[in-house]
Design a protein around this motif. Structure first.
Motif, mmCIF file in Angstrom:
data_model
loop_
_atom_site.group_PDB
_atom_site.id
_atom_site.type_symbol
_atom_site.label_atom_id
_atom_site.label_comp_id
_atom_site.label_asym_id
_atom_site.label_seq_id
_atom_site.Cartn_x
_atom_site.Cartn_y
_atom_site.Cartn_z
ATOM 1 N N HIS A 39 39.240 55.730 95.032
ATOM 2 C CA HIS A 39 37.867 56.233 95.087
ATOM 3 C C HIS A 39 37.884 57.736 94.847
ATOM 4 O O HIS A 39 38.574 58.475 95.552
ATOM 5 C CB HIS A 39 37.258 55.917 96.458
ATOM 6 N N VAL A 40 37.135 58.182 93.833
ATOM 7 C CA VAL A 40 37.125 59.600 93.443
ATOM 8 C C VAL A 40 35.672 60.092 93.501
ATOM 9 O O VAL A 40 34.946 60.027 92.507
ATOM 10 C CB VAL A 40 37.717 59.797 92.036
ATOM 11 N N PRO A 41 35.241 60.627 94.649
ATOM 12 C CA PRO A 41 33.820 60.936 94.817
ATOM 13 C C PRO A 41 33.388 62.347 94.454
ATOM 14 O O PRO A 41 32.199 62.598 94.270
ATOM 15 C CB PRO A 41 33.606 60.702 96.310
ATOM 16 N N HIS A 42 34.318 63.287 94.345
ATOM 17 C CA HIS A 42 33.925 64.700 94.273
ATOM 18 C C HIS A 42 34.530 65.452 93.094
ATOM 19 O O HIS A 42 34.654 66.675 93.134
ATOM 20 C CB HIS A 42 34.324 65.418 95.571
ATOM 21 N N ILE B 251 33.223 73.894 95.371
ATOM 22 C CA ILE B 251 32.899 72.628 96.022
ATOM 23 C C ILE B 251 33.486 71.410 95.310
ATOM 24 O O ILE B 251 33.649 70.342 95.903
ATOM 25 C CB ILE B 251 31.362 72.460 96.149
ATOM 26 N N THR B 252 33.845 71.553 94.036
ATOM 27 C CA THR B 252 34.328 70.413 93.257
ATOM 28 C C THR B 252 35.814 70.162 93.520
ATOM 29 O O THR B 252 36.617 71.099 93.538
ATOM 30 C CB THR B 252 34.105 70.667 91.755
ATOM 31 N N ASP B 253 36.174 68.909 93.700
ATOM 32 C CA ASP B 253 37.586 68.518 93.813
ATOM 33 C C ASP B 253 38.140 68.373 92.385
ATOM 34 O O ASP B 253 38.372 67.260 91.895
ATOM 35 C CB ASP B 253 37.728 67.209 94.584
ATOM 36 N N ALA B 254 38.346 69.506 91.751
ATOM 37 C CA ALA B 254 38.674 69.528 90.329
ATOM 38 C C ALA B 254 39.942 68.738 90.022
ATOM 39 O O ALA B 254 40.921 68.791 90.778
ATOM 40 C CB ALA B 254 38.836 70.975 89.859
ATOM 41 N N HIS B 255 39.889 68.004 88.911
ATOM 42 C CA HIS B 255 41.047 67.290 88.347
ATOM 43 C C HIS B 255 41.483 66.077 89.185
ATOM 44 O O HIS B 255 42.492 65.445 88.844
ATOM 45 C CB HIS B 255 42.245 68.227 88.149
ATOM 46 N N THR B 256 40.753 65.739 90.249
ATOM 47 C CA THR B 256 41.171 64.562 91.028
ATOM 48 C C THR B 256 40.958 63.269 90.241
ATOM 49 O O THR B 256 41.707 62.302 90.422
ATOM 50 C CB THR B 256 40.453 64.498 92.385
ATOM 51 N N ALA B 257 39.966 63.243 89.356
ATOM 52 C CA ALA B 257 39.810 62.056 88.505
ATOM 53 C C ALA B 257 41.002 61.913 87.560
ATOM 54 O O ALA B 257 41.453 60.792 87.280
ATOM 55 C CB ALA B 257 38.509 62.141 87.712
ATOM 56 N N PRO C 162 45.558 49.723 89.694
ATOM 57 C CA PRO C 162 44.483 49.684 90.689
ATOM 58 C C PRO C 162 43.121 49.804 90.016
ATOM 59 O O PRO C 162 43.008 50.221 88.859
ATOM 60 C CB PRO C 162 44.766 50.928 91.542
ATOM 61 N N TRP C 163 42.085 49.465 90.753
ATOM 62 C CA TRP C 163 40.725 49.704 90.331
ATOM 63 C C TRP C 163 40.374 51.156 90.663
ATOM 64 O O TRP C 163 40.965 51.750 91.566
ATOM 65 C CB TRP C 163 39.774 48.727 91.010
ATOM 66 N N ARG C 164 39.454 51.731 89.905
ATOM 67 C CA ARG C 164 39.007 53.101 90.181
ATOM 68 C C ARG C 164 37.478 53.144 90.245
ATOM 69 O O ARG C 164 36.814 52.619 89.346
ATOM 70 C CB ARG C 164 39.498 54.065 89.090
ATOM 71 N N ILE D 173 41.750 53.981 98.725
ATOM 72 C CA ILE D 173 42.459 55.262 98.780
ATOM 73 C C ILE D 173 41.531 56.314 98.191
ATOM 74 O O ILE D 173 41.223 56.301 97.002
ATOM 75 C CB ILE D 173 43.797 55.209 98.016
ATOM 76 N N ASP D 174 41.068 57.185 99.052
ATOM 77 C CA ASP D 174 40.125 58.238 98.686
ATOM 78 C C ASP D 174 40.904 59.436 98.153
ATOM 79 O O ASP D 174 41.797 59.942 98.834
ATOM 80 C CB ASP D 174 39.384 58.649 99.958
ATOM 81 N N VAL D 175 40.580 59.900 96.957
ATOM 82 C CA VAL D 175 41.327 60.990 96.328
ATOM 83 C C VAL D 175 40.475 62.263 96.335
ATOM 84 O O VAL D 175 39.454 62.343 95.648
ATOM 85 C CB VAL D 175 41.743 60.625 94.895
#
Length: 265
Positions: free
Chosen positions: A22-25, A52-58, A72-74, A153-155
């Motif tokens: 899970h990539v929410p931010h 505020i952005t969780d840059a590059h987590t995607a 995995p699913w994303r 799994i939250d990234v």
């Protein structure tokens, strides 16, 4: 509000994978009609997005998914958390309301006004928050039906130096913070995460950010739904704030892939 493209995306994995990354931010996109309600000028908004952005987590999640033996699913948020934050409670249960950062933010990371006093969050909640929550609930239900369990799994990422909005910013800031839940994070999942990220530097528990994301339909009710939040300190893989990714991204993606592999088996 006028219609806008889908604000999130479920990227399919293997049919027998229980894992949802899970990539929410990670996104910076803000629809024009939402931008109209934000008080910051363009330069101020760009600086706020840097913080505020969780840059590059995607990108980390994508690389991990490609490397994992069982894909995995994303579930990826394609809009900035300045539109809505899908991981907040949309009501008075949310402790971040104290700093203007509930499901719809009214304050910035530096506690400045983001939206006008009296701003009504309900249209954004209805347009963006509730569809996201429904879709994530359905994604988890689908993994339960297919495999008998679901592993969320939250990234995330976080800055190396505390920002003023942080409620618990005075604690340890390890290279990788593992956020847990007493019901949904069983010891084997936590152990697998510690082993997977051991080569990435110090790992810590629930500091500076704690908890996990589980859709409310399952929260505290279904032990087959397990969850872990992975918070990566940004200086481990990128130039802060808001800069390009560096070589550390590859190692972190490999570690995440190892975790996915461990919990898929």
């Amino acid at each position: 509000m006028t219609d806008v493209p889908q604000s999130f995306e479920l990227l399919p994995g293997a049919g027998d994978s229980p894992v949802i990354l899970h990539v929410p931010h990670s996104a910076r996109e803000i629809p024009a009609e939402v931008r109209a309600g934000i008080l910051l000028d363009d330069a101020e908004l760009e600086r706020e997005l840097d913080h505020i952005t969780d840059a590059h987590t995607a990108a980390i999640a994508e690389a991990a998914a490609s490397a994992a033996p069982v894909t995995p699913w994303r579930f990826v948020n394609r809009l900035s958390r300045l539109v809505v934050d899908p991981e907040r409670f949309p009501d008075e249960r949310e402790e971040m309301l104290a700093v203007g950062m509930g499901a719809v933010y009214t304050r910035t990371t530096h506690k400045e006004a983001l939206r006008a006093d009296g701003f009504d969050p309900e249209p954004l909640i209805e347009r963006y928050f509730r569809p996201y929550a429904r879709a994530m609930t359905e994604a988890v239900a689908d993994r339960l039906a297919a495999t008998g369990r679901a592993v969320i799994i939250d990234v995330h990422s976080y800055p190396s130096t505390p920002l003023p909005y942080e409620l618990h910013g005075d604690g340890p800031r390890p290279a990788v913070c593992l956020g847990t839940d007493s019901f949904h994070t069983p010891p084997p999942l936590l152990h697998a995460a510690r082993e997977a990220f051991a080569a990435c530097g110090e790992t810590g528990l629930d500091s500076p950010f704690a908890g996990t994301y589980v859709p409310l339909e399952f929260y505290g009710k279904r032990s087959e739904v397990t969850a872990l939040m992975v918070e990566i300190r940004r200086d481990a893989y990128m130039t802060e704030p808001g800069g390009p990714a560096g070589p550390g991204l590859t190692g972190l993606a490999s570690a995440l892939a190892a975790l996915v592999d461990a919990v898929s088996r």
